[in-house]
Structure formats: C-alpha cells, structure tokens
Motif scaffolding. Structure first.
Motif, PDB file in Angstrom:
ATOM      1  N   ARG A  10      19.908  11.914  69.442  1.00 19.49           N
ATOM      2  CA  ARG A  10      19.776  12.933  68.281  1.00 19.49           C
ATOM      3  C   ARG A  10      19.533  12.210  67.088  1.00 19.49           C
ATOM      4  O   ARG A  10      19.614  12.844  65.979  1.00 19.49           O
ATOM      5  CB  ARG A  10      20.941  13.837  68.299  1.00 19.49           C
ATOM      6  CG  ARG A  10      21.367  14.599  69.452  1.00 19.49           C
ATOM      7  CD  ARG A  10      22.224  15.708  69.427  1.00 19.49           C
ATOM      8  NE  ARG A  10      21.956  16.788  68.345  1.00 19.49           N
ATOM      9  CZ  ARG A  10      22.522  17.064  67.396  1.00 19.49           C
ATOM     10  NH1 ARG A  10      23.604  16.344  67.002  1.00 19.49           N
ATOM     11  NH2 ARG A  10      22.156  17.996  66.504  1.00 19.49           N
ATOM     12  N   LEU A  14      19.265  14.503  63.519  1.00 17.84           N
ATOM     13  CA  LEU A  14      20.382  14.059  62.343  1.00 17.84           C
ATOM     14  C   LEU A  14      19.636  13.672  61.161  1.00 17.84           C
ATOM     15  O   LEU A  14      19.951  14.091  60.127  1.00 17.84           O
ATOM     16  CB  LEU A  14      21.302  13.445  63.120  1.00 17.84           C
ATOM     17  CG  LEU A  14      22.083  13.808  64.140  1.00 17.84           C
ATOM     18  CD1 LEU A  14      23.034  12.503  64.649  1.00 17.84           C
ATOM     19  CD2 LEU A  14      23.081  14.992  63.704  1.00 17.84           C
ATOM     20  N   ASP A  17      17.967  16.752  59.597  1.00 16.87           N
ATOM     21  CA  ASP A  17      18.898  17.427  58.932  1.00 16.87           C
ATOM     22  C   ASP A  17      19.351  16.986  57.612  1.00 16.87           C
ATOM     23  O   ASP A  17      19.592  18.097  56.760  1.00 16.87           O
ATOM     24  CB  ASP A  17      20.188  17.591  59.823  1.00 16.87           C
ATOM     25  CG  ASP A  17      19.929  18.501  61.095  1.00 16.87           C
ATOM     26  OD1 ASP A  17      18.710  19.086  61.263  1.00 16.87           O
ATOM     27  OD2 ASP A  17      20.503  18.563  62.240  1.00 16.87           O
ATOM     28  N   VAL A  67      25.559  11.480  68.667  1.00 18.69           N
ATOM     29  CA  VAL A  67      24.339  10.806  68.389  1.00 18.69           C
ATOM     30  C   VAL A  67      23.388  10.232  69.617  1.00 18.69           C
ATOM     31  O   VAL A  67      22.152  10.610  69.637  1.00 18.69           O
ATOM     32  CB  VAL A  67      24.291   9.689  67.217  1.00 18.69           C
ATOM     33  CG1 VAL A  67      23.156   9.056  66.768  1.00 18.69           C
ATOM     34  CG2 VAL A  67      25.296  10.079  66.011  1.00 18.69           C
TER      35      VAL A  67
END
Length: 68
Positions: A10, A14, A17, A67
């Motif tokens: 991810r 992340l 974001d 993550v």
C-alpha cells in the motif's frame, strides 16, 4: 503455470493520501526515487528499506502489516 504476480503493498496509496511525491518520500526515507518506484510496483526490498519507508510515512514499525 501462470506468471507470478508481484507482491502488493500500500506504499503508493499511503503516499498519495499524504499528497507526497515519490521524490519527497524517497528524501524522507533516505532511499532513491527508483527504489520507491520499484517498491510501489511490488518488487522485493530489504527489511531495512521497508522500515525506512514505513517511518517516512509517519507510521511505526508495528504498522508494517498495514503497509506491506
């Protein structure tokens, strides 16, 4: 036999974001932009690199499963 899919993580989600560029995450983590690019594409990396990326995202090592 089908080709192996790369491991998903991810990191890109992340990073985006937090409105971070690959270059900014790389600077914060102390790794190259190429390393960030490879990791986001699912390439394997060293545990130390994972730790640096996790911390650069403002997370803790305990968040590793979130993550990677």
């Amino acid at each position: 036999m089908s080709p192996r899919k790369p491991a998903h993580n991810r990191v890109q989600t992340l990073r985006e974001d937090q409105l971070l560029s690959k270059a900014e995450l790389a600077r914060r983590a102390g790794v190259s932009v190429l390393t960030i690019d490879r990791v986001e594409k699912g390439a394997a990396c060293r545990l130390d690199t994972k730790r640096k990326i996790i911390l650069a995202l403002g997370l803790t090592v305990q968040d590793k499963d979130r993550v990677f």
